[in-house]
Design a protein around this motif. Structure first.
Motif, short mmCIF file in Angstrom:
data_model
loop_
_atom_site.label_atom_id
_atom_site.label_comp_id
_atom_site.label_asym_id
_atom_site.label_seq_id
_atom_site.Cartn_x
_atom_site.Cartn_y
_atom_site.Cartn_z
N PRO A 56 -2.95 19.23 -15.92
CA PRO A 56 -2.28 18.22 -15.08
C PRO A 56 -2.90 16.84 -15.18
O PRO A 56 -2.18 15.83 -15.13
N ALA A 57 -4.23 16.75 -15.34
CA ALA A 57 -4.88 15.44 -15.45
C ALA A 57 -4.40 14.70 -16.68
O ALA A 57 -4.21 13.47 -16.65
N ILE A 58 -4.18 15.42 -17.78
CA ILE A 58 -3.70 14.78 -19.01
C ILE A 58 -2.27 14.28 -18.81
O ILE A 58 -1.92 13.16 -19.22
N LYS A 59 -1.42 15.11 -18.19
CA LYS A 59 -0.04 14.68 -17.95
C LYS A 59 0.02 13.48 -17.02
O LYS A 59 0.80 12.55 -17.23
N ILE A 60 -0.82 13.49 -15.97
CA ILE A 60 -0.87 12.36 -15.05
C ILE A 60 -1.31 11.10 -15.77
O ILE A 60 -0.71 10.02 -15.60
N ALA A 61 -2.35 11.19 -16.59
CA ALA A 61 -2.83 10.03 -17.33
C ALA A 61 -1.77 9.52 -18.30
O ALA A 61 -1.59 8.31 -18.47
N PHE A 62 -1.05 10.45 -18.94
CA PHE A 62 -0.01 10.07 -19.91
C PHE A 62 1.09 9.27 -19.22
O PHE A 62 1.42 8.15 -19.63
N TYR A 63 1.68 9.84 -18.17
CA TYR A 63 2.78 9.15 -17.49
C TYR A 63 2.31 7.88 -16.78
O TYR A 63 3.03 6.87 -16.77
N TYR A 123 4.94 15.05 -8.87
CA TYR A 123 6.21 15.29 -9.54
C TYR A 123 6.09 15.28 -11.06
O TYR A 123 6.85 15.96 -11.76
N LEU A 124 5.15 14.47 -11.59
CA LEU A 124 5.02 14.38 -13.04
C LEU A 124 3.84 15.20 -13.56
O LEU A 124 3.92 15.78 -14.65
N GLY A 125 2.74 15.25 -12.81
CA GLY A 125 1.58 15.99 -13.28
C GLY A 125 1.57 17.44 -12.88
O GLY A 125 1.20 18.31 -13.68
N PHE A 178 0.83 -1.20 0.00
CA PHE A 178 0.00 0.00 0.00
C PHE A 178 0.86 1.25 0.00
O PHE A 178 0.63 2.18 -0.79
N PHE A 179 1.89 1.29 0.86
CA PHE A 179 2.72 2.48 0.93
C PHE A 179 3.65 2.59 -0.28
O PHE A 179 4.01 3.70 -0.69
N ILE A 180 4.04 1.47 -0.87
CA ILE A 180 4.82 1.55 -2.11
C ILE A 180 3.95 2.13 -3.22
O ILE A 180 4.40 2.97 -4.02
N PHE A 181 2.68 1.71 -3.27
CA PHE A 181 1.76 2.31 -4.24
C PHE A 181 1.55 3.79 -3.95
O PHE A 181 1.37 4.60 -4.88
N CYS A 182 1.58 4.18 -2.67
CA CYS A 182 1.51 5.60 -2.32
C CYS A 182 2.67 6.37 -2.93
O CYS A 182 2.50 7.48 -3.47
N ILE A 183 3.88 5.79 -2.84
CA ILE A 183 5.06 6.43 -3.43
C ILE A 183 4.89 6.57 -4.94
O ILE A 183 5.19 7.62 -5.53
N VAL A 184 4.39 5.52 -5.58
CA VAL A 184 4.18 5.55 -7.02
C VAL A 184 3.21 6.67 -7.40
O VAL A 184 3.45 7.43 -8.35
N TRP A 185 2.12 6.79 -6.66
CA TRP A 185 1.10 7.77 -7.03
C TRP A 185 1.50 9.19 -6.68
O TRP A 185 1.14 10.13 -7.40
N VAL A 186 2.22 9.40 -5.57
CA VAL A 186 2.64 10.76 -5.26
C VAL A 186 3.64 11.25 -6.29
O VAL A 186 3.66 12.44 -6.64
N PHE A 187 4.46 10.35 -6.83
CA PHE A 187 5.35 10.74 -7.91
C PHE A 187 4.56 11.10 -9.17
O PHE A 187 4.84 12.10 -9.84
N THR A 188 3.54 10.29 -9.46
CA THR A 188 2.75 10.53 -10.67
C THR A 188 1.99 11.86 -10.58
O THR A 188 2.00 12.66 -11.52
N ILE A 189 1.34 12.08 -9.44
CA ILE A 189 0.50 13.28 -9.29
C ILE A 189 1.34 14.53 -9.13
O ILE A 189 1.20 15.51 -9.89
#
Length: 455
Positions: free
Chosen positions: A184-191, A105-107, A92-103
């Motif tokens: 940002p939603a498009i960038k998040i979806a893309f990455y 840092y990338l979006g 769960f917390f690894i998925f948290c890391i994945v999503w905080v990066f996506t939202i």
């Protein structure tokens, strides 16, 4: 003029480095430990419980073996606990890391344009990342039936892939003025789409390698027809998780040193990623040679009970070590903002890497080796007392001392050795999981708060 001076004074940071770094990292550690105590503690945590009922009652009513299974949520018993304690909350917390990066840092491009209106912006990113991580965990763990260690491998693959677009590829292929202005939603979806596709492919390749190679499965979990699944169910997965974590460290090192700025993307990113893989492999082989050889001890409940020890290679120990320099590297890069090494260019960047490994190794030794602060800090030593384990072997010792029963002395000594090893195992496992998941997630998320309220 006075108005301009007031605006300048208001914009000036409250604290300069290294004090901002200490306050930032201290805040992350404090909040992460509160989360651990309230949510993840092995005895009273809301998300996990180390034992289901009082051990002494369970053993005396159900027998030693069944009582021990029900009294302790043993992470090795995947048949009873398919998501597995301690591993049920790690993904769960690894998925948290994945999503905080996506939202973030990338979006939202947090490293380039810090979010305003703190702390609400940071809380929004935190809540959104946690919700998406839970949905991800639910889909894979409940709907698709992934076991805990399978989701750990999947999440670790994501931990490798998702940050690469920022750390090594510098936002390629969206690093143009037009694409940077996308919603940002498009960038998040893309990455997210690209990264999840690569992550799932990498997971499938590794899983295929695990189960297509009998030396990595049958010989790891069986000896002469005796099933050792309850003892070493994670070892084939730990092998690759430790290797991926080493490559992640290699990627962080390359993002800190940051050479060859003149080479265009994606050539530069691919070159840096190739070097990250080489660094990760070299570090992994060195750490495996130093920390890998160990022994596995199991308790045969008897009668009479006895301990059986056999040599093995623990790649979980390798992963546990890697977590420490990974945290110190990211702390130096994010919390301390490369201070003081940012004064000296590439040489300073290399100095930060060396310093982070030295500090990480020292902290690893203090917490995991000698004097072993991980056990009292994570409070794995409370399991023996609060579950009734101590009562069991003290009662056996009293039978020998008061009644002169030789078998009771032997039983008490065996149980004592096993239970002390249990506290050490749980303490070390919790320390590794807490650093790698909760602390790193807190460190990455706190960047979305723009070091609020210290900045």
């Amino acid at each position: 003029m006075a108005k301009k001076a007031a605006v300048t004074a208001e914009a000036a940071p409250k604290y300069k480095q290294p004090w901002l770094g200490f306050l930032t990292f201290g805040t992350v550690l404090m909040v992460a430990y509160i989360v651990y105590q309230w949510f993840l503690h092995p005895i009273w945590g809301l998300a996990t419980r180390m034992f289901e009922m009082n051990f002494f009652i369970a053993v005396n009513t159900l027998g030693e073996e069944l009582g021990m299974l029900l009294a302790i949520n043993n992470p090795m018993l995947m048949e009873l606990y398919p998501l597995g304690y301690l591993v049920d909350w790690i993904p769960f917390f690894i998925f948290c890391i994945v999503w905080v990066f996506t939202i973030a840092y990338l979006g939202l491009w947090v490293p380039i344009t810090p979010l305003k209106r703190q702390p609400w912006a940071g809380l929004g990113v935190l809540a959104t990342s946690a919700i998406l991580a839970f949905i991800t965990w639910y889909i894979f763990g409940i709907v698709l039936g992934f076991k805990g260690y399978e989701m750990i491998l999947l999440g670790t693959c994501g931990f490798l892939i998702f940050p690469l677009w920022l750390t090594l590829f510098n936002y390629w292929p969206l690093a143009t003025p037009t694409r940077m202005g996308w919603n940002p939603a498009i960038k998040i979806a893309f990455y997210a789409s690209i990264s999840w596709a690569i992550t799932l492919i990498l997971y499938w390749v590794i899983t295929s390698l695990i189960w297509l190679n009998p030396l990595a499965t049958a010989w790891t979990q069986y000896i002469m027809g005796i099933p050792l699944l309850n003892l070493l169910p994670f070892e084939p997965y730990d092998f690759y998780v430790s290797l991926i974590l080493s490559i992640i460290v290699g990627a962080v090192i390359m993002s800190i040193i940051n050479p060859w700025l003149g080479i265009k993307q994606p050539k530069r990113g691919l070159l840096l990623f190739a070097l990250a893989i080489i660094i990760g492999f070299v570090m992994w082989f060195i750490v495996v040679a130093i920390l890998g050889p160990t022994s596995q001890t199991i308790l045969i409940t008897g009668p009479p009970p006895w301990l059986f020890t056999f040599p093995t290679v623990s790649h979980a120990s390798v992963a546990a070590y890697v977590a420490f320099p990974l945290v110190t590297l990211l702390a130096g890069q994010i919390a301390f903002q490369m201070w003081p090494w940012n004064r000296w260019g590439t040489k300073g960047n290399i100095g930060l890497v060396i310093t982070s490994f030295v500090v990480g190794t020292i902290v690893y030794y203090l917490f995991m080796v000698n004097p072993g602060f991980a056990i009292p800090l994570m409070q794995g030593n409370l399991i023996t007392a609060l579950s009734g384990l101590e009562t069991t072997y003290l009662a056996l010792w009293a039978q020998w001392y008061l009644l002169g029963i030789p078998a009771a002395l032997w039983q008490s000594m065996v149980f004592f050795a096993y239970f002390e090893g249990l506290a050490e195992f749980v303490g070390h496992a919790l320390m590794f999981a807490w650093l790698l998941t909760v602390v790193l997630f807190g460190l990455l998320t706190y960047e979305t708060f723009h070091h609020w309220p210290w900045r």
